[in-house]
Design an enzyme around this catalytic site. Structure first.
Site, PDB file in Angstrom:
ATOM      1  N   ARG A 133      12.338  -2.286  11.512  1.00  0.00           N
ATOM      2  CA  ARG A 133      10.693  -1.970  12.352  1.00  0.00           C
ATOM      3  C   ARG A 133      10.600  -3.311  13.500  1.00  0.00           C
ATOM      4  NH1 ARG A 133       6.280   0.951   8.384  1.00  0.00           N
ATOM      5  NH2 ARG A 133       5.115  -1.228  10.220  1.00  0.00           N
ATOM      6  N   ARG A 188      12.372  -6.718   4.399  1.00  0.00           N
ATOM      7  CA  ARG A 188      12.185  -5.320   5.000  1.00  0.00           C
ATOM      8  C   ARG A 188      12.682  -4.392   5.692  1.00  0.00           C
ATOM      9  NH1 ARG A 188       5.579  -2.317   4.860  1.00  0.00           N
ATOM     10  NH2 ARG A 188       6.444  -2.598   6.634  1.00  0.00           N
ATOM     11  N   LYS A 199       1.078  -1.563   0.001  1.00  0.00           N
ATOM     12  CA  LYS A 199      -0.519  -0.248   0.263  1.00  0.00           C
ATOM     13  C   LYS A 199       0.634   1.364  -0.165  1.00  0.00           C
ATOM     14  CE  LYS A 199      -2.392  -0.362   3.903  1.00  0.00           C
ATOM     15  NZ  LYS A 199      -1.587  -1.334   4.550  1.00  0.00           N
ATOM     16  N   ARG A 206      -9.350   0.796   9.278  1.00  0.00           N
ATOM     17  CA  ARG A 206      -8.767  -1.048   9.842  1.00  0.00           C
ATOM     18  C   ARG A 206      -9.345  -1.384  10.661  1.00  0.00           C
ATOM     19  NH1 ARG A 206      -3.035   0.855   9.018  1.00  0.00           N
ATOM     20  NH2 ARG A 206      -1.556  -1.537  10.079  1.00  0.00           N
ATOM     21  N   ARG A 227       0.009  -9.031  13.839  1.00  0.00           N
ATOM     22  CA  ARG A 227      -0.199  -7.804  12.471  1.00  0.00           C
ATOM     23  C   ARG A 227      -1.326  -8.810  11.433  1.00  0.00           C
ATOM     24  NH1 ARG A 227       4.736  -5.277  10.485  1.00  0.00           N
ATOM     25  NH2 ARG A 227       3.238  -3.986   9.673  1.00  0.00           N
TER      26      ARG A 227
HETATM   27  P1  AMP Z   1       1.190   0.682   9.595  1.00  0.00           P
HETATM   28  O1  AMP Z   1       2.811   0.694   9.365  1.00  0.00           O
HETATM   29  O2  AMP Z   1      -0.151   0.638   8.297  1.00  0.00           O
HETATM   30  O3  AMP Z   1       1.745  -1.422   9.646  1.00  0.00           O
HETATM   31  O4  AMP Z   1       1.210  -0.019  11.073  1.00  0.00           O
HETATM   32  C1  AMP Z   1       1.364   0.143  12.289  1.00  0.00           C
HETATM   33  C2  AMP Z   1       0.997   0.546  13.479  1.00  0.00           C
HETATM   34  O5  AMP Z   1       0.082   1.048  13.628  1.00  0.00           O
HETATM   35  C3  AMP Z   1      -0.121  -0.773  12.902  1.00  0.00           C
HETATM   36  O6  AMP Z   1       0.258  -2.638  13.491  1.00  0.00           O
HETATM   37  C4  AMP Z   1      -0.923  -0.554  14.376  1.00  0.00           C
HETATM   38  O7  AMP Z   1      -0.073  -0.720  15.581  1.00  0.00           O
HETATM   39  C5  AMP Z   1      -0.402   0.702  14.321  1.00  0.00           C
HETATM   40  N1  AMP Z   1      -1.474   1.730  13.605  1.00  0.00           N
HETATM   41  C6  AMP Z   1      -1.522   1.932  11.885  1.00  0.00           C
HETATM   42  N2  AMP Z   1      -3.031   2.173  11.531  1.00  0.00           N
HETATM   43  C7  AMP Z   1      -3.524   2.462  12.389  1.00  0.00           C
HETATM   44  C8  AMP Z   1      -5.519   2.579  11.895  1.00  0.00           C
HETATM   45  N3  AMP Z   1      -5.666   2.740  11.676  1.00  0.00           N
HETATM   46  N4  AMP Z   1      -5.929   2.074  13.652  1.00  0.00           N
HETATM   47  C9  AMP Z   1      -5.459   1.263  14.163  1.00  0.00           C
HETATM   48  N5  AMP Z   1      -3.780   1.216  14.769  1.00  0.00           N
HETATM   49  C10 AMP Z   1      -3.134   1.734  13.464  1.00  0.00           C
END
Ligand code: AMP
Length: 210
Positions: A152, A122, A13, A88, A163
């Site tokens: 990360r 990654r 994404k 989400r 996740r």
């Molecule tokens: P991402 O970089 O999008 O994979 O997000 C990393 C982490 O941020 C996720 O595993 C969640 O802990 C938190 N996070 C990101 N976006 C959301 C969301 N829309 N709702 C809840 N937690 C989020």
């Protein structure tokens, strides 16, 4: 144009959002990036965000929606935006409907086996957020800003599994929620191959909406 990118973590994404952002001149809004920025702060909020993220859990809906709302009220969002990683949950999607109208939802589809492989390889630039894969980029520093690349915490194997489970349980029901206005694309090929049909679709949408 207001776009949602839906898809599992690691489905591509972020890469797709950057290409759309560049060609259509609208900002990419990644809730994950916003949270990572807040998490660097030595505060109660920072510590609590770190806990959610490093274990692969979702940040509570109320906090997520509040941060997202403030962000999309920014001046740079007047002509639209790309939401990368939001909504989400169904509750977040319902809250979003009360804030703004979305033009299209793009589902980025990728097999979990490929996702696990990509996420574990990654590496991320902690300064500018650029993403690399160690199979095609062996350098230890960022080609854009020179910062040392990191893995990360949530890209480590135990958290990747969590996740993906959270995605299955909480986020995948959104595919049904948005089923009447979903554009699906496979990200199994290269970033260019993934982007091509999306670009054609968005250009056609722009013409229709003119
Ligand atoms: P991402 O970089 O999008 O994979 O997000 C990393 C982490 O941020 C996720 O595993 C969640 O802990 C938190 N996070 C990101 N976006 C959301 C969301 N829309 N709702 C809840 N937690 C989020």
């Amino acid at each position: 144009m207001k776009i949602i990118l839906l898809g599992a973590p690691g489905s591509g994404k972020g890469t797709l959002a950057k290409q759309i952002s560049k060609d259509f001149s609208i900002p990419q809004i990644s809730t994950g990036d916003l949270f990572r920025k807040f998490a660097k702060e030595d505060s109660q909020l920072g510590r609590s965000l770190n806990e959610y993220m490093s274990s692969g859990k979702l940040v509570p809906d109320s906090l997520t929606c509040q941060i997202l709302k403030t962000r999309i009220e920014g001046k740079d969002c007047r002509n639209g935006f790309i939401l990368d990683g939001f909504p989400r949950t169904i509750a977040q999607a319902q809250a979003l409907e009360k804030i703004t109208n979305i033009d299209t939802i793009i589902l980025v589809d990728l097999d979990f086996k490929i996702i696990i492989d990509r996420l574990s390889k990654r590496r991320t630039c902690p300064e500018c957020g650029e993403i690399y894969n160690i199979s095609s980029y062996s350098n230890k520093s960022c080609a854009k800003c020179g910062a040392e690349l990191i893995q990360r915490d949530d890209d480590k194997p135990e958290t990747i599994k969590n996740r993906l489970e959270v995605y299955e349980e909480k986020t995948s029901p959104l595919i049904n929620f948005y089923s009447d206005r979903l554009f699906k694309v496979s990200s199994a090929g290269s970033p260019e191959e993934t982007y091509r049909p999306v670009k054609t679709f968005l250009e056609a949408m722009e013409i229709v909406n003119e």
